[in-house]
Design an enzyme around this catalytic site. Sequence first.
Site, PDB file in Angstrom:
ATOM      1  N   TYR A   1       0.818  -0.668   0.274  1.00  0.00           N
ATOM      2  CA  TYR A   1      -0.670   0.123   0.154  1.00  0.00           C
ATOM      3  C   TYR A   1       0.703   1.461   0.111  1.00  0.00           C
ATOM      4  O   TYR A   1       0.154   2.446  -0.722  1.00  0.00           O
ATOM      5  CB  TYR A   1      -0.652  -0.274   1.303  1.00  0.00           C
ATOM      6  CG  TYR A   1      -1.458  -1.038   0.324  1.00  0.00           C
ATOM      7  CD1 TYR A   1      -3.321   0.175   0.377  1.00  0.00           C
ATOM      8  CD2 TYR A   1      -2.324  -2.413   1.190  1.00  0.00           C
ATOM      9  CE1 TYR A   1      -4.804  -0.836  -0.183  1.00  0.00           C
ATOM     10  CE2 TYR A   1      -3.402  -2.867   1.222  1.00  0.00           C
ATOM     11  CZ  TYR A   1      -4.178  -2.490   0.027  1.00  0.00           C
ATOM     12  OH  TYR A   1      -5.400  -3.350  -0.345  1.00  0.00           O
TER      13      TYR A   1
ATOM     14  N   ASN B   1     -13.253   5.155  -6.189  1.00  0.00           N
ATOM     15  CA  ASN B   1     -11.547   4.885  -6.058  1.00  0.00           C
ATOM     16  C   ASN B   1     -10.831   5.280  -4.552  1.00  0.00           C
ATOM     17  O   ASN B   1     -11.437   6.200  -3.990  1.00  0.00           O
ATOM     18  CB  ASN B   1     -10.994   6.246  -6.904  1.00  0.00           C
ATOM     19  CG  ASN B   1     -12.108   5.843  -8.739  1.00  0.00           C
ATOM     20  OD1 ASN B   1     -11.758   4.610  -8.690  1.00  0.00           O
ATOM     21  ND2 ASN B   1     -12.196   7.317  -9.092  1.00  0.00           N
TER      22      ASN B   1
ATOM     23  N   HIS C   1     -15.697   2.642  -1.137  1.00  0.00           N
ATOM     24  CA  HIS C   1     -14.062   2.128  -0.660  1.00  0.00           C
ATOM     25  C   HIS C   1     -13.401   2.357  -0.305  1.00  0.00           C
ATOM     26  O   HIS C   1     -11.549   1.364   0.582  1.00  0.00           O
ATOM     27  CB  HIS C   1     -13.628   1.157  -2.114  1.00  0.00           C
ATOM     28  CG  HIS C   1     -14.958   0.587  -2.442  1.00  0.00           C
ATOM     29  ND1 HIS C   1     -14.595   0.434  -4.179  1.00  0.00           N
ATOM     30  CD2 HIS C   1     -16.172   0.146  -2.522  1.00  0.00           C
ATOM     31  CE1 HIS C   1     -15.377  -0.400  -4.894  1.00  0.00           C
ATOM     32  NE2 HIS C   1     -16.606  -0.607  -3.277  1.00  0.00           N
TER      33      HIS C   1
ATOM     34  N   CYS D   1      -5.809   2.749  12.834  1.00  0.00           N
ATOM     35  CA  CYS D   1      -5.285   1.487  14.151  1.00  0.00           C
ATOM     36  C   CYS D   1      -5.923   0.431  13.901  1.00  0.00           C
ATOM     37  O   CYS D   1      -7.046   0.472  13.769  1.00  0.00           O
ATOM     38  CB  CYS D   1      -4.855   1.924  15.789  1.00  0.00           C
ATOM     39  SG  CYS D   1      -4.754   0.125  16.632  1.00  0.00           S
TER      40      CYS D   1
ATOM     41  N   CYS E   1      -7.723  -0.340  17.602  1.00  0.00           N
ATOM     42  CA  CYS E   1      -8.105   0.125  18.474  1.00  0.00           C
ATOM     43  C   CYS E   1      -9.472   1.110  17.080  1.00  0.00           C
ATOM     44  O   CYS E   1     -10.599   1.985  18.071  1.00  0.00           O
ATOM     45  CB  CYS E   1      -8.244   0.943  19.439  1.00  0.00           C
ATOM     46  SG  CYS E   1      -6.966   2.565  18.853  1.00  0.00           S
TER      47      CYS E   1
ATOM     48  N   CYS F   1      -3.274   3.389  21.106  1.00  0.00           N
ATOM     49  CA  CYS F   1      -2.859   1.662  22.051  1.00  0.00           C
ATOM     50  C   CYS F   1      -1.498   1.095  21.004  1.00  0.00           C
ATOM     51  O   CYS F   1      -1.170  -0.455  21.867  1.00  0.00           O
ATOM     52  CB  CYS F   1      -4.046   0.893  21.731  1.00  0.00           C
ATOM     53  SG  CYS F   1      -4.279   0.156  19.271  1.00  0.00           S
TER      54      CYS F   1
ATOM     55  N   THR G   1     -16.516   3.744 -14.583  1.00  0.00           N
ATOM     56  CA  THR G   1     -16.476   2.191 -13.842  1.00  0.00           C
ATOM     57  C   THR G   1     -17.277   1.108 -15.163  1.00  0.00           C
ATOM     58  O   THR G   1     -18.454   1.413 -15.506  1.00  0.00           O
ATOM     59  CB  THR G   1     -17.719   2.487 -12.550  1.00  0.00           C
ATOM     60  OG1 THR G   1     -18.034   1.478 -12.180  1.00  0.00           O
ATOM     61  CG2 THR G   1     -18.656   2.826 -13.109  1.00  0.00           C
TER      62      THR G   1
ATOM     63  N   GLU H   1     -16.275   1.948 -22.995  1.00  0.00           N
ATOM     64  CA  GLU H   1     -16.769   0.985 -23.738  1.00  0.00           C
ATOM     65  C   GLU H   1     -17.725   0.424 -22.506  1.00  0.00           C
ATOM     66  O   GLU H   1     -18.246   1.313 -21.867  1.00  0.00           O
ATOM     67  CB  GLU H   1     -15.552   0.175 -22.602  1.00  0.00           C
ATOM     68  CG  GLU H   1     -14.042  -0.272 -23.219  1.00  0.00           C
ATOM     69  CD  GLU H   1     -13.107  -1.362 -21.746  1.00  0.00           C
ATOM     70  OE1 GLU H   1     -13.909  -1.615 -21.959  1.00  0.00           O
ATOM     71  OE2 GLU H   1     -11.999  -1.221 -22.657  1.00  0.00           O
TER      72      GLU H   1
ATOM     73  N   ALA I   1     -13.184  10.459 -19.792  1.00  0.00           N
ATOM     74  CA  ALA I   1     -14.142  11.483 -18.994  1.00  0.00           C
ATOM     75  C   ALA I   1     -13.157  12.805 -19.054  1.00  0.00           C
ATOM     76  O   ALA I   1     -13.647  14.162 -18.705  1.00  0.00           O
ATOM     77  CB  ALA I   1     -13.401  10.606 -17.203  1.00  0.00           C
TER      78      ALA I   1
END
Length: 253
Positions: A71, A105, A122, A130, A133, A159, A197, A224, A240
């Site tokens: 990530y 996105n 999402h 965290c 917690c 924590c 999308t 598409e 777009a």
Amino acid sequence: MTNTPAIPTSVLTLASEAQRVTVLTGAGMSAESGVPTFRDAQTGLWARYDATALATPEAWERDPALVWSWYMWRHHLVRQTEPNAGHKALGGWETTASVTVVTQNIDDLHERGGSSRVHHLHGSLFAFRCSRCSRPYTQPVDDTPPHDTPRKPPACDECAGPVRPGVVWFGEMLPNSPWEASVRAVQDCDLLLVVGTSSLVYPAAGLPRIAQDRGIPIVEVNTEETPLSTQCTACLRIPAASALPRLADMHVT
């Protein structure tokens, strides 16, 4: 030079008259800025991994350092990109209409493009919390290269639990607040744009049905055809970054 297809007058009229516009965006919107789609991100050093196997709670429990590194790599990639003309058009459209973005996105390109009302269905690469917690983590994160060595995620200030990306993984529920806000945005609009999308991922793919049931015009902006295409008022087979500035420019005070 290839000429950009014309937008039908009927669609331009819808855009010019709309006072409350909701825009549902997907991966195609960000791809026009050079952001790899979820599975396209499995290139280079990450090609040996299955994306769906990394984006799960089980993967996090098994190897948080590996997941965090993936990530951070994606975080780094997004920071190197810029909002395209479509993102900027939606931000500018706010000066003449009430425009709400509902996005699948996890990047921040809508915000950087000037949109102030953005609901991330999402989650976001730029929101952390965290994993123990759930406290939001607002300290800077290190996404600098190299990314091929797993790095330990930071610790929660409260924590000391490991901090996780604020995204929705496979097997997790959508966050209630963004989902409820998205439903309201579709219910209350007088024009729904569905941009970039696949209309395959639920529950987001079910939002246009709400507009359809209420008789709200739906305009698809996608190069598409999708499962939604036959249910739309109009379909623009235009990128777009080309279509949205023309639609936004129709709305003048």
